[in-house]
Design an enzyme around this catalytic site. Structure first.
Site, short mmCIF file in Angstrom:
data_model
loop_
_atom_site.label_atom_id
_atom_site.label_comp_id
_atom_site.label_asym_id
_atom_site.label_seq_id
_atom_site.Cartn_x
_atom_site.Cartn_y
_atom_site.Cartn_z
CG ASP A 177 -1.81 1.14 1.02
OD1 ASP A 177 -2.98 0.80 0.70
OD2 ASP A 177 -1.52 2.21 1.58
CG ASN A 185 -4.40 11.16 -5.60
OD1 ASN A 185 -3.76 11.08 -6.67
ND2 ASN A 185 -5.09 10.09 -5.27
CG HIS A 190 -7.23 12.75 -8.60
ND1 HIS A 190 -7.24 11.62 -7.83
CD2 HIS A 190 -8.00 13.64 -8.01
CE1 HIS A 190 -7.97 11.85 -6.91
NE2 HIS A 190 -8.52 12.95 -6.80
CG ASP A 194 -3.48 8.99 -12.60
OD1 ASP A 194 -4.16 8.14 -11.52
OD2 ASP A 194 -4.25 9.40 -13.40
CD GLU A 220 -4.37 4.13 -1.83
OE1 GLU A 220 -4.65 4.54 -0.66
OE2 GLU A 220 -5.12 4.12 -2.76
#
Length: 319
Positions: A177, A185, A190, A194, A220
């Site tokens: 994680d 973010n 975002h 990405d 994630e």
């Protein structure tokens, strides 16, 4: 385009080679059916072939028959060359797997026209294969990271669980994680998030062996499936995976970002497989929770023991 000419008559081979070379083909010649079958069965063999019907050892129709019986490799367009005029013979050749036939002696213009038809068919076949592979990739791979998607990586895990049980070898499952990903973010947007996920996916893939599996579990989170990896080996490999992620900042459009992951890891031996993926995933998830509670940027291992209230006892943290 490479094309094979198989004919036991040397004069016929040279004449055919001259016509085809002048038409822009790369020509390969053999003198018998066995040589033709060997050449066409090769992974990088010719995609088109002109096969004389009568050849020593293996005749043209038998070459067609044996080649069509093999499922692997790209499609090969086969044309039989024959002096036979009987319709029954023509049907026999086509049923053996030939795509076309020409009566000897061949008219050069007709030969070129028939081969152009073969080229169109091969181009169409290649487009269909490409489209099928694209559909398979979309069905099994995550669009953002290019890794296996959730369904595909869980299926990979099931297959490896069955194999390791048959072979009596261990299997290790890691849940990773990304630490503080929501903050990435929220602060940078975002699109930057990405970029982080794509680079993390690349680093995770580079950190495992080619026959191991890695997929995006969701958001994630990533799942790694390490075949034949026991608990002692896992300690070293999980540390290497941590280092692969945190060794250097990830370059993004917002500048370099230092990213770490938390990992929950679990190893089972061949006697413990319960048949479904929920059990090892649950153990790894519990270990991941402890890694988060212990400050992140570390690995927690789930062992085979549990306390009375069902919480798993973790092994020492690797940081």
């Amino acid at each position: 385009m490479r094309i094979l000419v198989a004919d036991d008559d040397a004069v016929s081979r040279r004449l055919m080679e001259k016509i085809l070379t002048q038409s822009g083909y790369e020509v390969m010649t053999v003198a018998d059916g066995r040589g033709a079958l060997d050449a066409l069965s090769h992974k990088d063999g010719p995609r088109m072939a002109l096969l004389d019907w009568m050849m020593p050892g293996i005749d043209g129709p038998e070459v067609c028959r044996q080649l069509r019986a093999r499922q692997e490799g790209s499609y090969v367009y086969l044309t039989l060359l024959t002096s036979r005029q009987d319709r029954t013979d023509v049907i026999q050749g086509l049923e053996a797997g030939a795509d076309d036939y020409l009566t000897k002696p061949c008219n050069s213009e007709e030969l070129k026209a028939r081969l152009r038809t073969g080229l169109r068919i091969l181009m169409l076949e290649d487009k269909l294969v490409e489209a099928r592979e694209e559909m398979r990739m979309r069905a099994t791979h995550d669009a953002l990271t290019g890794l296996l998607n959730r369904g595909a990586v869980l299926n990979f895990m099931k297959v490896e669980m069955a194999r390791c049980r048959r072979e009596h070898t261990p299997l290790s499952i890691l849940l990773c994680d990304v630490d503080h990903f929501k903050q990435v973010n929220d602060v940078h947007g975002h699109l930057v998030g990405d970029q982080v996920l794509r680079e993390l996916a690349h680093r995770l893939k580079q950190a495992i062996r080619p026959f191991d599996g890695v997929g995006r579990y969701g958001g994630e989170e990533f799942v790694l499936v390490l075949s034949g990896c026991g608990s002692e080996q896992l300690r070293h490999r999980s540390g290497d995976i941590l280092d692969a992620v945190r060794s250097k900042p990830i370059e993004t459009s917002a500048g370099p970002l230092h990213i770490t992951v938390s990992i929950g890891a679990f190893t089972m031996d061949s006697l413990e497989w319960s048949g479904d993926v929920e059990f090892p995933l649950g153990r790894a998830d519990g270990a991941l929770y402890r890694a988060k509670m212990n400050g992140r940027n570390c690995v927690q291992f789930a062992d085979h023991l549990s306390t009375n209230d069902g919480e798993h006892v973790g092994l020492p943290t690797v940081s």
